[in-house]
Design a protein around this motif. Structure first.
Motif, mmCIF file in Angstrom:
data_model
loop_
_atom_site.group_PDB
_atom_site.id
_atom_site.type_symbol
_atom_site.label_atom_id
_atom_site.label_comp_id
_atom_site.label_asym_id
_atom_site.label_seq_id
_atom_site.Cartn_x
_atom_site.Cartn_y
_atom_site.Cartn_z
ATOM 1 N N VAL A 33 1.938 17.476 34.639
ATOM 2 C CA VAL A 33 1.324 18.383 35.606
ATOM 3 C C VAL A 33 2.262 18.539 36.789
ATOM 4 O O VAL A 33 2.756 17.548 37.330
ATOM 5 C CB VAL A 33 -0.042 17.820 36.090
ATOM 6 C CG1 VAL A 33 -0.684 18.744 37.098
ATOM 7 C CG2 VAL A 33 -0.963 17.579 34.907
ATOM 8 N N ASP A 34 2.539 19.789 37.161
ATOM 9 C CA ASP A 34 3.365 20.019 38.345
ATOM 10 C C ASP A 34 2.619 20.933 39.318
ATOM 11 O O ASP A 34 1.478 21.315 39.069
ATOM 12 C CB ASP A 34 4.761 20.550 37.970
ATOM 13 C CG ASP A 34 4.752 21.944 37.351
ATOM 14 O OD1 ASP A 34 3.910 22.789 37.742
ATOM 15 O OD2 ASP A 34 5.602 22.209 36.487
ATOM 16 N N TYR A 35 3.270 21.252 40.411
ATOM 17 C CA TYR A 35 2.622 22.003 41.487
ATOM 18 C C TYR A 35 2.069 23.348 41.013
ATOM 19 O O TYR A 35 1.041 23.802 41.505
ATOM 20 C CB TYR A 35 3.594 22.208 42.655
ATOM 21 C CG TYR A 35 2.954 22.908 43.823
ATOM 22 C CD1 TYR A 35 1.937 22.295 44.554
ATOM 23 C CD2 TYR A 35 3.356 24.185 44.201
ATOM 24 C CE1 TYR A 35 1.341 22.929 45.630
ATOM 25 C CE2 TYR A 35 2.768 24.831 45.271
ATOM 26 C CZ TYR A 35 1.761 24.207 45.984
ATOM 27 O OH TYR A 35 1.161 24.851 47.044
ATOM 28 N N ARG A 36 2.711 23.970 40.033
ATOM 29 C CA ARG A 36 2.212 25.260 39.540
ATOM 30 C C ARG A 36 0.811 25.139 38.976
ATOM 31 O O ARG A 36 0.036 26.096 39.003
ATOM 32 C CB ARG A 36 3.160 25.821 38.469
ATOM 33 C CG ARG A 36 4.522 26.219 39.021
ATOM 34 C CD ARG A 36 5.481 26.518 37.914
ATOM 35 N NE ARG A 36 5.727 25.293 37.143
ATOM 36 C CZ ARG A 36 6.511 25.230 36.090
ATOM 37 N NH1 ARG A 36 7.127 26.302 35.639
ATOM 38 N NH2 ARG A 36 6.692 24.086 35.457
ATOM 39 N N ASP A 37 0.464 23.951 38.459
ATOM 40 C CA ASP A 37 -0.868 23.746 37.881
ATOM 41 C C ASP A 37 -1.952 23.580 38.946
ATOM 42 O O ASP A 37 -3.089 23.994 38.741
ATOM 43 C CB ASP A 37 -0.859 22.504 36.976
ATOM 44 C CG ASP A 37 0.094 22.648 35.808
ATOM 45 O OD1 ASP A 37 -0.048 23.622 35.050
ATOM 46 O OD2 ASP A 37 0.989 21.800 35.664
ATOM 47 N N VAL A 38 -1.613 22.963 40.059
ATOM 48 C CA VAL A 38 -2.628 22.696 41.088
ATOM 49 C C VAL A 38 -2.626 23.718 42.210
ATOM 50 O O VAL A 38 -3.605 23.841 42.948
ATOM 51 C CB VAL A 38 -2.485 21.274 41.679
ATOM 52 C CG1 VAL A 38 -2.669 20.224 40.591
ATOM 53 C CG2 VAL A 38 -1.169 21.084 42.402
ATOM 54 N N GLN A 39 -1.557 24.479 42.342
ATOM 55 C CA GLN A 39 -1.475 25.463 43.422
ATOM 56 C C GLN A 39 -2.650 26.434 43.442
ATOM 57 O O GLN A 39 -3.212 26.687 44.506
ATOM 58 C CB GLN A 39 -0.155 26.234 43.364
ATOM 59 C CG GLN A 39 -0.012 27.195 44.541
ATOM 60 C CD GLN A 39 1.114 28.196 44.357
ATOM 61 O OE1 GLN A 39 1.451 28.549 43.230
ATOM 62 N NE2 GLN A 39 1.674 28.640 45.455
#
Length: 197
Positions: A33-39
């Motif tokens: 999971v990276d920032y693109r998933d939580v943004q």
């Protein structure tokens, strides 16, 4: 999912639009999971208030969630501890372990899938949009709220209370408390002050 460019992010915040649908907010088991998933979650639900010019004016306590850098900014204290979601104020707020529960305009609050995605992101190192983990904070200052456990824990987070710790209000197991301290390398919190709230 793409990281929103600044003009689109500003429009999403201004119009109060959801940044992503529920299907886009789920991560497959075992996925990095990276920032693109939580943004989309942070922008769509949290940055309505936690932005430089949010619904409440300036970001509450100066904490903005409108970008990756702002989300990880430490300032007077860390709110996201890469690699340790249990010590992250952001997680404790969205779970309702700390009051007030966030998002402030809830209910509805974030659902379990959204919360699990944010927890996985932090536990996996709060990776940026390129997949690079954030540096682990050293001696990060924390201010957390939660329930004091019988075994010297704060909702499962190990507390290290010493003779130098200030204990106010004689907190007992089961009490809702505020803890200020520093994160140690073993993942425990060295308590500088603990008080019943």
């Amino acid at each position: 999912m793409a990281v929103y460019p600044a003009p689109l992010l500003a429009l999403v915040l201004l119009l109060g639009l959801p940044a992503a649908g529920p299907a886009e907010q789920r991560a497959a088991p075992g996925k990095i999971v990276d920032y693109r998933d939580v943004q989309p979650i942070l922008v769509g639900r949290c940055a309505k208030c936690h932005a430089p010019q949010g619904m409440m004016g300036p970001a509450p306590e100066g904490y903005s969630l409108a970008s990756y850098a702002e989300t990880l900014a430490q300032g007077e204290r860390a709110r996201v501890v890469p690699g340790l979601a249990e010590a992250s104020e952001l997680v404790r707020r969205i779970r309702g372990q700390a009051r007030p529960r966030m998002p402030f305009d809830g209910p509805p609050f974030l659902d379990e899938t959204e919360i699990a995605l944010i927890v996985a992101w932090i536990d996996q190192g709060a990776r940026d949009a390129q997949g690079n983990p954030a540096p682990a904070p050293r001696e990060a200052k924390l201010r957390l709220h939660g329930r004091l456990g019988a075994n010297g824990q704060l909702d499962g987070l190990a507390l290290r209370i010493t003779a130098a710790s200030r204990v106010e209000g004689a907190p007992q197991p089961g009490d809702y408390v505020q803890v200020r301290g520093r994160l140690l390398e073993d993942g425990s919190l060295l308590v500088e002050r603990i008080r019943r709230r």
